[in-house]
Design a protein around this motif. Sequence first.
Motif, short mmCIF file in Angstrom:
data_model
loop_
_atom_site.label_atom_id
_atom_site.label_comp_id
_atom_site.label_asym_id
_atom_site.label_seq_id
_atom_site.Cartn_x
_atom_site.Cartn_y
_atom_site.Cartn_z
N TYR A 97 0.80 -1.18 -0.07
CA TYR A 97 0.00 -0.05 -0.02
C TYR A 97 0.95 1.16 0.05
N VAL A 98 2.12 1.11 0.46
CA VAL A 98 3.00 2.04 0.52
C VAL A 98 3.55 2.55 -0.69
N ALA A 99 3.75 1.37 -1.61
CA ALA A 99 4.12 1.44 -3.04
C ALA A 99 3.20 1.88 -3.99
N ALA A 100 1.93 1.69 -3.69
CA ALA A 100 0.84 1.95 -4.46
C ALA A 100 0.64 3.45 -4.39
N TYR A 101 0.81 3.89 -2.84
CA TYR A 101 0.74 5.64 -2.66
C TYR A 101 1.72 6.10 -3.31
N GLU A 102 2.90 5.65 -3.22
CA GLU A 102 4.19 6.52 -4.07
C GLU A 102 3.78 6.45 -5.34
N GLN A 103 3.32 5.59 -6.19
CA GLN A 103 3.18 5.35 -7.44
C GLN A 103 2.01 6.65 -7.88
N ALA A 104 1.12 6.51 -7.13
CA ALA A 104 -0.22 7.55 -7.30
C ALA A 104 0.31 8.71 -7.07
N ARG A 105 1.41 9.23 -6.19
CA ARG A 105 1.75 10.47 -6.17
C ARG A 105 2.69 10.74 -7.37
N ALA A 106 3.63 10.02 -7.69
CA ALA A 106 4.41 10.20 -8.80
C ALA A 106 3.39 10.58 -10.13
N ASN A 107 2.51 9.75 -10.27
CA ASN A 107 1.61 9.98 -11.30
C ASN A 107 0.79 11.42 -11.33
N LEU A 108 0.69 11.70 -10.03
CA LEU A 108 0.03 13.17 -9.70
C LEU A 108 0.93 14.02 -10.15
N SER A 109 2.27 13.86 -10.00
CA SER A 109 3.51 14.84 -10.29
C SER A 109 3.48 14.96 -11.86
N SER A 110 3.47 13.74 -12.47
CA SER A 110 3.39 13.90 -13.90
C SER A 110 2.45 14.64 -14.67
#
Length: 384
Positions: A97-110
């Motif tokens: 769930y930490v990995a999924a959160y970090e990925q979602a945050r990176a997608n938002l930055s992109s």
Amino acid sequence: MKNKYTYCIAAITLLLWTACKSKSDQQNAAPPPTPVNVAEVKNADALYYDRYQGQVVSLNSVELRSQVAGFITGIFFKEGSVVAKGAPLYEIDRRKYVAAYEQARANLSSANANLIKAQKDVDRYNMLLKNDAVARQTVDQATAAYETSKGQVAVSQAALASAATDLSYATIKAPFTGRIGISQVKLGAQVSPGTTLLNTISTGNPIGVDVVINEQDIDRFYKLQKSSTDTTFRLQLSDGSSYQKTGKVFAIDRGVSNQTGTIKVRIQFSNEKDELKDGMSCVLQVLNDNSGNRVQIPYKAITEQMGEFFVFVSKDTIAEQRKVTLGPRIQSNVVITSGLKAGEKIVTDGFQRLRDGGKITLGPPPSAAGAAGGKDNKSTAPAK
């Protein structure tokens, strides 16, 4: 000789007639008065209660279940203890769930970066369009790309919020301050979302007692909900002891059962010392509306005949049998709701041989006198 024979017969006849007359007189003689003890009918304070079988229930109780799947990696409480609201209780493997959160945050930055680029393109093409240096179609395409980028940012924000929620669900916290039970899972156990029961937490102070009443008593409890005193509700525990705290009506159920004609009522009690536990059985005592200053007599003065109750009222030397209506018993006394008035005198001992209108005299009842006489005879008998 004949005269002597006649005289003998007359004498015998006279003796027989005298004996028969004496026996007849003895049989027709009125029986002696019956010795009895009497007591005066008095008014006294009578507090009596209606009894309802009840069960102790928590006013707030929640089953803890996981909302995400995974393995239990942490248990942070002592079973059976009181936990504070917001305190962490269980932890489910957080790595995914930490990995999924970090990925979602990176997608938002992109997505935000693409939105910034699209905004700059729109501004640039609009400036060129004013100088007729670019085709209108190019400006429209740049505007459409900008709107698409805005949508992608919104999607990325929603994905980040979802990932953050799943990550927060990986740590299960106490929804309120209460006592937690024995854990149903151990470290390393796999849990499924919504199905695996982890534990139960419930409040203990205040606490409730549920009783079921007949629909005829609904108005009575609605009145008690608006106004009650410290003596209105009493609680008797399963071991026979009395709970010392006072209660009040917490809630009355929304409707009457069409099968039983009953309705549930919940009474609230304070429980600072945690004496009452969820699920305990008890007896709720509710002060009867007829409590107050009432006629009371010793219960031993009551006789029952064919389901009806009677007492013997002393009228000087005559005992009058009278029908009475009984109220509740109060220790050795009983409340009389009708049939007697304060100041009258009733027979309490020795009425077993009495009939309506029988003569009485004050003194120890025959059984007591016989027992006393037996003791005296035994003590004065000469030793063999």
